[in-house]
Design a protein around this motif. Sequence first.
Motif, PDB file in Angstrom:
ATOM      1  N   LEU B 695      31.152 -37.916  65.072  1.00 13.99           N
ATOM      2  CA  LEU B 695      29.984 -37.218  65.599  1.00 13.99           C
ATOM      3  C   LEU B 695      29.472 -37.917  66.857  1.00 13.99           C
ATOM      4  CD1 LEU B 695      28.500 -34.762  64.478  1.00 13.99           C
ATOM      5  CD2 LEU B 695      26.772 -36.315  63.591  1.00 13.99           C
ATOM      6  N   CYS B 698      31.924 -37.517  69.806  1.00 15.57           N
ATOM      7  CA  CYS B 698      31.954 -36.171  70.380  1.00 15.57           C
ATOM      8  C   CYS B 698      30.670 -35.872  71.131  1.00 15.57           C
ATOM      9  CB  CYS B 698      32.172 -35.140  69.282  1.00 15.57           C
ATOM     10  SG  CYS B 698      33.800 -35.266  68.570  1.00 15.57           S
ATOM     11  N   SER B 699      29.539 -36.260  70.570  1.00 14.55           N
ATOM     12  CA  SER B 699      28.312 -35.935  71.305  1.00 14.55           C
ATOM     13  C   SER B 699      28.224 -36.766  72.574  1.00 14.55           C
ATOM     14  CB  SER B 699      27.067 -36.102  70.429  1.00 14.55           C
ATOM     15  OG  SER B 699      27.288 -37.028  69.426  1.00 14.55           O
ATOM     16  N   THR B 703      27.898 -35.107  76.184  1.00 13.83           N
ATOM     17  CA  THR B 703      26.807 -35.472  77.086  1.00 13.83           C
ATOM     18  C   THR B 703      27.356 -35.945  78.424  1.00 13.83           C
ATOM     19  OG1 THR B 703      25.743 -36.260  75.086  1.00 13.83           O
ATOM     20  CG2 THR B 703      24.655 -36.748  77.160  1.00 13.83           C
TER      21      THR B 703
END
Lengths: 208, 831
Positions: B695, B698-699, B703
């Motif tokens: 998570l 990927c974020s 971003t």
Amino acid sequence: MALEGSGAPRPRATAGGSSAGPPEGWEAPRERWLSTVVRPAFGPRSVLLEVAARLLIPAILTLSVFLLVSGHDRPGGGFAGGLVASMAYVLRYIAGGRHELAAGLPMRPNTLLALGMIVACGAAGVPLLFGRPILDTVKWEFTLPVFGDVKLLSALIFETGVFLIVVGLVLSVVAALGARMEAEEAEARQERAAEQARAARRRGGEKA
Amino acid sequence: MLLPFIIAIHALAAVAIPPLVRLLGPRAFLVASLPPILSAVWALSQAPEIVAGRAVSASIPWVPALDINLDFRLDALALAMVLLVSGVGAVIFCYSAAYFSSGERALGRLASVMVLFAGSMLGVVTTDNLFALYVFWELTSVTSFLLVGHDDRKENSRRAATQALVTTAGFGLLMLIGFIILGTIGGTYSISALLADPPTDSPWLPAALVLILAGAFAKSAQAPLHYWLPGAMVAPTPVSGYLHAAAMVKGGVYLIARLSPGFADVDPWRVLVLGFGLATMVVGGWRALRQDDLKLLLAYGTVSQLGFLTLLAGAGTHTAAIATIGVLLSHGLFKSTLFLTVGIVDHQTGTRSISRLSGLGRRMPVLAVAAGLAAASMAGLPPLLGFVGKEAALEAFVPGHAGELPQGVAWTVLVGLVFGSVLTFAYSARFVWGAFADKATVSARRFKAPSAPFVAAPVLLSAAGLVLGVASPLLDPIAQSYAAAYDDGGYPYHLALWHGLTPALGLSALVIVLGAAMFWWRRPVARLQNSMPRWPDADAGYHLFIHTVYSSALSVTRRSQSGSLPVYLGIILATMLALPGLRMLAALITGELALPLGGEHLRLWDSPLEAVVALVIIVTAVATVREHRRFPALILLSAMGFGIAGLFVLHGAPDLALTLVLVETLTTIILVFVLRLLPTTFHTRPNGWAKRLTLLLCSAAGTFIAVALWLTTSARTAEPISREFAGYAEQAGGHNLVNVILADFRALDTFGEVVVLATAAVAVASLVLLNRRDRIVDEPDVDINEEEIELAMRAPGSPVSENADLGTRGEEGADLRISRSRTGDKPKEGS
């Protein structure tokens, strides 16, 4: 055919005509909705899907050619046109399975690819013969009786090559991922069935 | 100058030979000998000019911007090499016509590659540009690979060919690096210019020379890289005689001889050349003495002689230079004679093992005399050319005669040379004895006498050695012309049979006496050799190296290629975050980059519809990630794609939107095909820490991409080039700018992409189909008998009709392949 009269459980779309027996007369369908009678790619046969495919495919192919030709002035072009045309074949495959796909193709995907490469290379190379740079574009404008003013760009030939290559690409992917896998499944199914049939025969032999 | 033309003739002949071989059989080798004859005759016709000190040169520009030209320059050294490569080459070609039978496999290829090799070798020895030299050099490596691996059905021969290629071409790469350094520091890639003005003050020069010497040592089979040469003896004998006696292995010696006038005084040139040369000479001679196979004996003898030549060529003194030319020519003549002799012996008797040959001298007296003369030349007996060369070589290292060499070095080399020469005498004697003598313990074999033309080649070469020995003043001008680059230091030297009672003559006599003694007491010598501890084997070293490369490649692959797509993706994303991501973050923190917050750079939307579409995209994206079943996840994913297409429409890019919609649709359908074969749900979803890490990664990646896009779109400083495209598009004849860019402005890019598409299509098909090997076999038509089987299943116990079996035999569908199942085309009306 060896299967004649074996009482196939599968509905068979027979062609009209005197030899095939009833239903006869003018309301009998003159042709089947798809050219081969085989199981579709997924699930059971769907008459609705077959009819839709039959009706749509010519229109989709025409649209693809329209996109190809109109690409210079409107959205479209060889790539989009090729994608649309291959969509028609994919639809055909989904409706009728791999045999239908093979029956519907004008030529093998690899031949399409090769033809596309030849056309694209030709379009790229021909200007060299006239002392112009590679891939140079020439414009012809003339007036035709019915169409009125017509504009033709030599880039259209190049786009045609792109079109053919895209169709060839999609078809070979479908043939590889869809049709081949399907064939493999069918083969496995058949092997399994043959196994069971042999087992059944052995049992029959013991009884006798 | 004719030389480029002559090399081109070699290439043309290589193309023309295979059909000729089909037509004429082995006699086509006579035709193949024409280009080498032409080049030898041409070189001889230039000899008077060259001897007078005027080199003949020609130049063809190739890549002038990089100073890569096909420069050719024929001077005295090149002349000597051309006479070897082309003169001896032509004789060997004629010999091949008698050696090979018409039933020989792939004879056309062999002949063609041999001519190609002759041309490349000619290029090596005449070119004056370092890059051109490298290209010709590697051409000889590649052709040699094909020639050594001629009998490609034998694993043995393939392995030897690979070994030779890996060794010579691998070290050739080092040599290329050396060439580039040398050319860069010297400011030119022209060899003659570099020699005229060597960049001796550069600190890089020693490194360049060491690299170049590494390449030359590998090519000329210097210990410890000599292992490939005996291995390469699996080649047909004419090939061995040509490549491994006269031509290719001399390439390294030639390069050393070519460069030493300019660089012999640079450390560590002399140390390397004298050290490796001497070691090779002794090791080769020692090993040659132990061989039972005549060809292997010659191979190790060649290794020894190459060491001798390397040492002479690199010594960099006047007398040594003269000796280089003498030994170069004499070695080419006697060694090819001996190889061809072994070829005849092998051809007629079927063996070349010393322990199985007896009494050949009586049956083939002419050949025995020719081989005896050549062996005597190798051993250094007067009045042969070998004696003249060896005399000069010994003279070059008599202490005090050459100012360039310190006394200690001269003494060491002299002692080594004498020891090596004693070994040479001993194995030469062993060769003649082994091949031709009557041995009491061996029964004579029955064989056919060789035909006269077959024997003619070795006799000719051997006679040349004798004639040139007696008439050595004929060769002297060439040697003098080459040695003119060195100061003779008050000791002028000439190639001749008789120089008076000199120390060298005494040493020659000593060599003969000791060598004869060594041969006479060969049994004690053999016992001594056997009792010596086994030396580390260079061949084993090669295999160890290859194995290490292989196993470390395997272990690296095993570690880095886990086979898990999420891991690959994770590595890619992590790399992206670690390199550009961290840099951007640092720039943002230090204020190097400012986020463009104000004004027109940041606005909520152009039209409120965008907000709706964005909402769709966000919802589908989140839903995709949370979905546990594959099929719905796929549908959600494509819905997201359509949402993005909607954004394009809203921004007025219908072309882009159209293409995206089409591609989304197609990929979804194709993915459905594949999803059928996969489980319905994702079974292995990360949990706990793995999930949190994924998570986070990927974020962070998302971003980073978003911020980077934001920054780059607002970072434009110049006017966009596309503003003027609209006008150009009208000129080109289209209103649709995107399409005109694709099909006209950037048509070459499109063309490249299309080629990629076609390649991908073929690749995808092959990847999927290669899954199973039996794909090539036609599959039986399944549909025909499936119903039968179903029927049979429905009625267990009832006898099954024959048709079920008939179907599997597949007479109906035997020709039905999926790719061209034309049988399915026909409507089954009649059935």
